[in-house]
Design a protein around this motif. Structure first.
Motif, PDB file in Angstrom:
ATOM      1  N   ILE A 226      65.295  34.250  17.278  1.00 28.34           N
ATOM      2  CA  ILE A 226      63.959  33.618  17.342  1.00 28.34           C
ATOM      3  C   ILE A 226      64.079  32.207  17.921  1.00 28.34           C
ATOM      4  CG2 ILE A 226      62.030  32.739  15.945  1.00 28.34           C
ATOM      5  CD1 ILE A 226      62.523  35.139  14.049  1.00 28.34           C
ATOM      6  N   LEU A 227      65.090  31.488  17.472  1.00 30.78           N
ATOM      7  CA  LEU A 227      65.309  30.115  17.937  1.00 30.78           C
ATOM      8  C   LEU A 227      65.556  30.087  19.450  1.00 30.78           C
ATOM      9  CD1 LEU A 227      65.456  27.671  15.899  1.00 30.78           C
ATOM     10  CD2 LEU A 227      67.843  27.510  16.528  1.00 30.78           C
ATOM     11  N   ILE A 228      66.367  31.039  19.938  1.00 28.27           N
ATOM     12  CA  ILE A 228      66.667  31.104  21.374  1.00 28.27           C
ATOM     13  C   ILE A 228      65.401  31.442  22.167  1.00 28.27           C
ATOM     14  CG2 ILE A 228      67.919  32.430  23.132  1.00 28.27           C
ATOM     15  CD1 ILE A 228      70.210  32.692  21.038  1.00 28.27           C
ATOM     16  N   VAL A 229      64.614  32.408  21.657  1.00 29.10           N
ATOM     17  CA  VAL A 229      63.378  32.819  22.339  1.00 29.10           C
ATOM     18  C   VAL A 229      62.389  31.656  22.391  1.00 29.10           C
ATOM     19  CG1 VAL A 229      61.355  34.328  22.186  1.00 29.10           C
ATOM     20  CG2 VAL A 229      63.639  35.278  21.813  1.00 29.10           C
ATOM     21  N   VAL A 230      62.198  30.992  21.264  1.00 31.49           N
ATOM     22  CA  VAL A 230      61.268  29.848  21.209  1.00 31.49           C
ATOM     23  C   VAL A 230      61.749  28.742  22.150  1.00 31.49           C
ATOM     24  CG1 VAL A 230      60.399  27.984  19.733  1.00 31.49           C
ATOM     25  CG2 VAL A 230      60.410  30.338  18.876  1.00 31.49           C
ATOM     26  N   GLY A 231      63.034  28.473  22.125  1.00 27.04           N
ATOM     27  CA  GLY A 231      63.602  27.449  23.007  1.00 27.04           C
ATOM     28  C   GLY A 231      63.392  27.783  24.469  1.00 27.04           C
ATOM     29  N   PHE A 232      63.572  29.062  24.815  1.00 27.96           N
ATOM     30  CA  PHE A 232      63.400  29.506  26.192  1.00 27.96           C
ATOM     31  C   PHE A 232      61.949  29.363  26.638  1.00 27.96           C
ATOM     32  CE2 PHE A 232      62.518  32.941  29.251  1.00 27.96           C
ATOM     33  CZ  PHE A 232      63.394  32.566  30.252  1.00 27.96           C
ATOM     34  N   VAL A 233      61.015  29.761  25.745  1.00 27.33           N
ATOM     35  CA  VAL A 233      59.577  29.687  26.062  1.00 27.33           C
ATOM     36  C   VAL A 233      59.168  28.223  26.268  1.00 27.33           C
ATOM     37  CG1 VAL A 233      57.248  30.057  25.134  1.00 27.33           C
ATOM     38  CG2 VAL A 233      58.958  31.867  24.959  1.00 27.33           C
ATOM     39  N   VAL A 234      59.598  27.360  25.364  1.00 24.46           N
ATOM     40  CA  VAL A 234      59.267  25.932  25.471  1.00 24.46           C
ATOM     41  C   VAL A 234      59.839  25.360  26.766  1.00 24.46           C
ATOM     42  CG1 VAL A 234      59.710  23.645  24.465  1.00 24.46           C
ATOM     43  CG2 VAL A 234      59.033  25.548  22.983  1.00 24.46           C
ATOM     44  N   TYR A 235      61.081  25.713  27.085  1.00 21.85           N
ATOM     45  CA  TYR A 235      61.727  25.233  28.305  1.00 21.85           C
ATOM     46  C   TYR A 235      60.971  25.711  29.546  1.00 21.85           C
ATOM     47  CZ  TYR A 235      65.190  24.919  32.022  1.00 21.85           C
ATOM     48  OH  TYR A 235      65.823  24.655  33.193  1.00 21.85           O
ATOM     49  N   LYS A 236      60.555  26.991  29.522  1.00 23.17           N
ATOM     50  CA  LYS A 236      59.857  27.600  30.659  1.00 23.17           C
ATOM     51  C   LYS A 236      58.494  26.923  30.885  1.00 23.17           C
ATOM     52  CE  LYS A 236      59.129  32.291  32.449  1.00 23.17           C
ATOM     53  NZ  LYS A 236      58.774  31.827  33.728  1.00 23.17           N
ATOM     54  N   ILE A 237      57.761  26.688  29.768  1.00 19.48           N
ATOM     55  CA  ILE A 237      56.449  26.033  29.871  1.00 19.48           C
ATOM     56  C   ILE A 237      56.610  24.630  30.455  1.00 19.48           C
ATOM     57  CG2 ILE A 237      54.530  25.055  28.505  1.00 19.48           C
ATOM     58  CD1 ILE A 237      54.883  27.494  26.608  1.00 19.48           C
ATOM     59  N   PHE A 238      57.588  23.902  29.943  1.00 17.77           N
ATOM     60  CA  PHE A 238      57.825  22.531  30.412  1.00 17.77           C
ATOM     61  C   PHE A 238      58.235  22.532  31.884  1.00 17.77           C
ATOM     62  CE2 PHE A 238      60.752  18.939  31.067  1.00 17.77           C
ATOM     63  CZ  PHE A 238      59.888  17.904  30.801  1.00 17.77           C
ATOM     64  N   PHE A 239      59.114  23.480  32.253  1.00 17.81           N
ATOM     65  CA  PHE A 239      59.638  23.542  33.615  1.00 17.81           C
ATOM     66  C   PHE A 239      58.523  23.914  34.597  1.00 17.81           C
ATOM     67  CE2 PHE A 239      62.348  25.469  36.989  1.00 17.81           C
ATOM     68  CZ  PHE A 239      63.148  24.374  37.215  1.00 17.81           C
ATOM     69  N   ASP A 240      57.682  24.916  34.228  1.00 15.98           N
ATOM     70  CA  ASP A 240      56.575  25.343  35.086  1.00 15.98           C
ATOM     71  C   ASP A 240      55.577  24.214  35.283  1.00 15.98           C
ATOM     72  OD1 ASP A 240      57.648  27.800  35.403  1.00 15.98           O
ATOM     73  OD2 ASP A 240      56.328  28.850  34.018  1.00 15.98           O
ATOM     74  N   LYS A 241      55.297  23.486  34.181  1.00 14.45           N
ATOM     75  CA  LYS A 241      54.345  22.384  34.237  1.00 14.45           C
ATOM     76  C   LYS A 241      54.827  21.294  35.183  1.00 14.45           C
ATOM     77  CE  LYS A 241      51.491  19.783  30.982  1.00 14.45           C
ATOM     78  NZ  LYS A 241      51.478  19.165  29.662  1.00 14.45           N
TER      79      LYS A 241
END
Ligand SMILES: [Zn+2]
Length: 65
Positions: free
Chosen positions: A6-21
């Motif tokens: 869960i921690l890895i998935v959440v981290g990946f999603v947060v990273y992806k949102i930040f990177f896309d933005k």
């Protein structure tokens, strides 16, 4: 083990949102910059910033250059 996944998935999603933005912001800034209209100091028509040439008196459109 489940917590780590869960921690890895959440981290990946947060990273992806930040990177896309970040990418979106960069392209928006570039687009705004080239589409911005500036007044020609010679004939006083408004031309895109990308088409004008800057002089010490202001900008010149492509017809006045
Ligand atoms: Zn002009």
């Amino acid at each position: 083990m489940l917590k780590i996944i869960i921690l890895i998935v959440v981290g990946f999603v947060v990273y992806k949102i930040f990177f896309d933005k970040k990418i979106e912001n960069n392209s928006t800034t570039t687009k705004d910059d080239s589409d911005e209209l500036v007044e020609c100091s010679n004939c006083h028509t408004f031309v895109p910033k990308s088409e004008c040439k800057w002089t010490k008196n202001g900008c010149l459109c492509k017809d006045c250059q």
